[in-house]
Design an enzyme around this catalytic site. Structure first.
Site, short mmCIF file in Angstrom:
data_model
loop_
_atom_site.label_atom_id
_atom_site.label_comp_id
_atom_site.label_asym_id
_atom_site.label_seq_id
_atom_site.Cartn_x
_atom_site.Cartn_y
_atom_site.Cartn_z
N THR A 102 0.76 -1.09 0.04
CA THR A 102 0.02 0.11 0.01
C THR A 102 0.80 1.33 -0.13
O THR A 102 1.97 1.35 0.57
CB THR A 102 -1.00 -0.03 1.32
OG1 THR A 102 -1.53 1.35 1.29
CG2 THR A 102 -0.01 -0.16 2.45
N TYR A 126 -2.15 0.09 10.22
CA TYR A 126 -2.18 -0.56 8.88
C TYR A 126 -1.00 -0.52 8.05
O TYR A 126 -0.51 -1.33 7.65
CB TYR A 126 -3.57 -0.05 8.15
CG TYR A 126 -3.57 -0.57 6.73
CD1 TYR A 126 -4.01 -1.78 6.35
CD2 TYR A 126 -3.38 0.50 5.92
CE1 TYR A 126 -3.85 -2.20 5.11
CE2 TYR A 126 -3.39 -0.04 4.42
CZ TYR A 126 -3.83 -1.26 4.06
OH TYR A 126 -3.74 -1.84 2.74
N1 LIG Z 1 -8.23 -1.57 -0.41
C1 LIG Z 1 -7.55 -0.62 -0.88
O1 LIG Z 1 -7.84 0.77 -0.89
C2 LIG Z 1 -6.09 -0.96 -1.19
C3 LIG Z 1 -5.60 -2.26 -0.72
N2 LIG Z 1 -4.32 -2.67 -0.61
C4 LIG Z 1 -3.76 -3.83 -0.79
O2 LIG Z 1 -4.30 -4.58 -1.85
C5 LIG Z 1 -4.82 -5.92 -1.34
C6 LIG Z 1 -6.10 -6.34 -1.61
O3 LIG Z 1 -7.05 -5.39 -1.26
P1 LIG Z 1 -8.46 -5.45 -1.49
O4 LIG Z 1 -8.92 -6.49 -2.54
O5 LIG Z 1 -9.02 -4.23 -1.66
O6 LIG Z 1 -8.83 -5.93 -0.06
P2 LIG Z 1 -10.34 -6.32 0.48
O7 LIG Z 1 -10.35 -5.50 1.88
O8 LIG Z 1 -11.22 -6.03 -0.37
O9 LIG Z 1 -10.23 -7.78 0.90
C7 LIG Z 1 -9.29 -8.00 1.89
C8 LIG Z 1 -9.54 -9.71 1.92
O10 LIG Z 1 -8.68 -10.23 2.88
C9 LIG Z 1 -9.35 -11.18 3.51
N3 LIG Z 1 -8.93 -11.50 5.01
C10 LIG Z 1 -8.73 -10.46 6.11
N4 LIG Z 1 -8.33 -11.35 7.07
C11 LIG Z 1 -8.12 -12.58 6.92
C12 LIG Z 1 -7.56 -13.67 7.46
N5 LIG Z 1 -7.45 -13.75 8.74
N6 LIG Z 1 -7.46 -14.90 6.58
C13 LIG Z 1 -7.81 -14.88 5.51
N7 LIG Z 1 -7.96 -14.02 4.67
C14 LIG Z 1 -8.29 -12.81 5.21
C15 LIG Z 1 -10.55 -10.69 3.59
O11 LIG Z 1 -11.43 -11.93 3.82
P3 LIG Z 1 -12.94 -11.93 4.35
O12 LIG Z 1 -13.90 -11.67 3.19
O13 LIG Z 1 -13.30 -13.31 5.03
O14 LIG Z 1 -12.98 -10.69 5.41
C16 LIG Z 1 -10.77 -10.42 2.23
O15 LIG Z 1 -10.91 -11.37 1.17
C17 LIG Z 1 -4.32 -6.05 0.15
O16 LIG Z 1 -3.07 -6.59 0.28
C18 LIG Z 1 -4.23 -4.53 0.58
O17 LIG Z 1 -3.34 -4.11 1.56
C19 LIG Z 1 -3.41 -1.29 -1.03
C20 LIG Z 1 -3.66 -0.13 -1.49
C21 LIG Z 1 -4.97 0.31 -1.31
C1 LIG Z 2 -16.60 8.38 3.60
C2 LIG Z 2 -15.71 9.73 3.89
C3 LIG Z 2 -14.47 9.57 3.78
N1 LIG Z 2 -13.71 10.73 3.92
C4 LIG Z 2 -12.46 10.85 3.84
C5 LIG Z 2 -11.64 10.14 5.09
C6 LIG Z 2 -10.18 9.76 4.45
O1 LIG Z 2 -9.37 10.76 4.64
C7 LIG Z 2 -10.61 9.67 2.82
C8 LIG Z 2 -10.69 8.14 2.40
O2 LIG Z 2 -11.41 7.36 3.33
P1 LIG Z 2 -11.75 5.95 3.45
O3 LIG Z 2 -11.86 5.40 4.88
O4 LIG Z 2 -12.85 5.69 2.48
O5 LIG Z 2 -10.40 5.04 2.70
P2 LIG Z 2 -9.21 4.66 3.51
O6 LIG Z 2 -9.65 3.48 4.23
O7 LIG Z 2 -8.30 5.61 4.26
O8 LIG Z 2 -8.39 4.11 2.11
C9 LIG Z 2 -7.30 3.48 2.41
O9 LIG Z 2 -7.75 1.78 2.40
C10 LIG Z 2 -6.51 1.29 2.56
C11 LIG Z 2 -6.64 -0.35 2.71
C12 LIG Z 2 -5.36 1.57 1.57
O10 LIG Z 2 -4.24 0.80 1.48
C13 LIG Z 2 -5.32 3.11 1.15
O11 LIG Z 2 -4.53 3.01 -0.25
C14 LIG Z 2 -6.55 3.73 1.03
O12 LIG Z 2 -7.39 3.05 0.02
O13 LIG Z 2 -11.87 10.10 2.59
C15 LIG Z 2 -14.29 11.93 3.55
O14 LIG Z 2 -13.77 13.22 3.84
N2 LIG Z 2 -15.82 12.23 3.71
C16 LIG Z 2 -16.62 11.07 3.68
O15 LIG Z 2 -17.91 11.07 3.70
#
Ligand SMILES: NC(=O)C1=CN([C@@H]2O[C@H](COP(=O)(O)OP(=O)(O)OC[C@H]3O[C@@H](n4cnc5c(N)ncnc54)[C@H](OP(=O)(O)O)[C@@H]3O)[C@@H](O)[C@H]2O)C=CC1
Ligand SMILES: Cc1cn([C@H]2C[C@H](O)[C@@H](COP(=O)(O)OP(=O)(O)O[C@H]3O[C@@H](C)C(=O)[C@@H](O)[C@H]3O)O2)c(=O)[nH]c1=O
Length: 304
Positions: A102, A126
């Site tokens: 991330t 995180y």
């Molecule tokens: N989402 C984002 O904005 C970003 C994501 N990333 C990275 O990209 C990757 C994919 O993200 P994304 O697809 O969005 O993630 P999601 O939050 O959509 O999904 C996460 C997945 O991880 C699984 N998981 C959580 N805990 C466990 C556990 N104990 N054992 C097995 N599986 C588990 C969840 O399973 P369950 O459905 O059972 O909860 C789910 O399938 C991650 O490594 C994340 O850190 C990087 C930058 C931004």
């Molecule tokens: C829902 C909401 C969020 N925000 C702000 C809060 C925060 O600063 C930003 C994004 O909020 P979120 O909580 O949706 O996103 P956030 O959980 O911070 O998203 C992050 O997730 C992890 C897993 C990553 O790895 C990152 O790359 C990034 O995508 O928007 C507002 O200003 N107004 C709103 O109504």
């Protein structure tokens, strides 16, 4: 390719299923209960080894940024110990591993986009656990590409696009932070990028193709810019829309601090893997239209 991926029901793997099938690859997606990253390492290794993949994609993570502040041990187990066992399995199988990380590994103080060689300094649990997961995976196996991505959205699961569309369904105005900048990235584009990198790692032993890479949508935005683009795309498809009121981070207090700039410089991935994700605006429009006007379904049926 026979691909085993962790994170079966997450955004990236759901997108990967769509793209891998279209490209003729076999995807075995593992999730709980058969694969619990917070559980026993031997069981994680066994589940992956028994699936006999050509390549492993490690996409599961503890992604609840705010909740991680109060569950640091669980976040660490899922984001560090679990991926270490996944990497150990890939090492035993002698196959490449692609591990997702991330932009939140950075503190946001750099005034320009971050390169892979910039020092990390995560602001929250995180980001700390994801950074430690990168290091653990790189120590456990040589044949690894860490792909740092950012601000992931898709038609699936929980993400900022779906949150904004839900809020717009019953509000005229949404306050959104305008002083945090990053790269919105479609999980469908990530899936395409992962398939290309997986192919390259299988085809070449070049050590320069291993290590850390940034892989995010082209172009940058603030969260307020991103919300504005979401509502514009939704309005054009006659979906829910709202006015965006730009606010400052201090006006939207959260348990975890987010970086004010986490833009990623993705030129290394382009140079060494020939992979460049599309511009975030076009991909955002595509995802919003799928959500608000899915082909053959009633408008808005996928938002809730
Ligand atoms: N989402 C984002 O904005 C970003 C994501 N990333 C990275 O990209 C990757 C994919 O993200 P994304 O697809 O969005 O993630 P999601 O939050 O959509 O999904 C996460 C997945 O991880 C699984 N998981 C959580 N805990 C466990 C556990 N104990 N054992 C097995 N599986 C588990 C969840 O399973 P369950 O459905 O059972 O909860 C789910 O399938 C991650 O490594 C994340 O850190 C990087 C930058 C931004
Ligand atoms: C829902 C909401 C969020 N925000 C702000 C809060 C925060 O600063 C930003 C994004 O909020 P979120 O909580 O949706 O996103 P956030 O959980 O911070 O998203 C992050 O997730 C992890 C897993 C990553 O790895 C990152 O790359 C990034 O995508 O928007 C507002 O200003 N107004 C709103 O109504």
């Amino acid at each position: 390719m026979r691909i085993v991926a962790t994170g079966r029901d997450g955004q990236v793997v759901t997108s990967l299923r769509e793209r891998a099938e279209a490209a003729g690859h076999e995807l075995i997606a593992l999730g709980r209960p058969e694969l619990d990253l917070a559980g026993n390492s031997a069981a994680i290794i066994r589940a992956i080894v028994e699936a006999r993949p050509d390549v492993v994609i490690s996409a599961a993570a503890y992604t609840a940024v705010d909740k991680a502040e109060s569950e640091p041990a669980l976040a660490r187990a899922v984001n560090v110990q679990g991926p270490t066992a996944v990497a150990e399995a890939a090492r035993l199988l002698d196959v490449p591993l692609l591990h997702l990380s991330t932009d939140y590994v950075f503190d946001g103080t750099k005034p320009s986009p971050y390169c892979e060689s910039d020092p990390t300094n995560p602001a929250g649990v995180y980001g700390q656990t994801k950074r430690d997961g990168e290091e653990a995976v790189l120590s456990a196996h040589d044949n690894v590409a860490i792909l740092r991505t950012a601000w992931v959205y898709s038609p699936f699961g929980s993400n900022f696009v779906r949150t904004m569309l839900r809020l717009a369904a019953d509000r005229e105005e949404v306050g959104v932070v305008a002083d945090q900048f990053g790269n919105p990235t479609s999980a469908l584009d990530i899936a395409d990028g992962l398939l290309a990198v997986a192919h390259n790692l299988r085809a070449s032993a070049n050590p320069a193709m291993r290590g850390i890479f940034h892989m995010a949508g082209c172009g940058s935005a603030s969260w307020a810019d991103f919300a504005t683009a979401i509502f514009e795309a939704s309005a054009s498809a006659r979906g829910p829309t709202a006015r965006v009121r730009p606010i400052e981070t201090k006006d939207y207090p959260t348990p975890a601090r987010r970086p004010s700039n986490s833009q990623l410089d993705c030129t290394k991935l382009d140079r060494l893997h020939g992979v460049r994700l599309p511009d975030w605006r076009g991909s955002t429009e595509g995802v919003v239209i799928r959500l608000v006007a899915p082909a053959g379904q009633t408008q808005g049926s996928l938002i809730r």
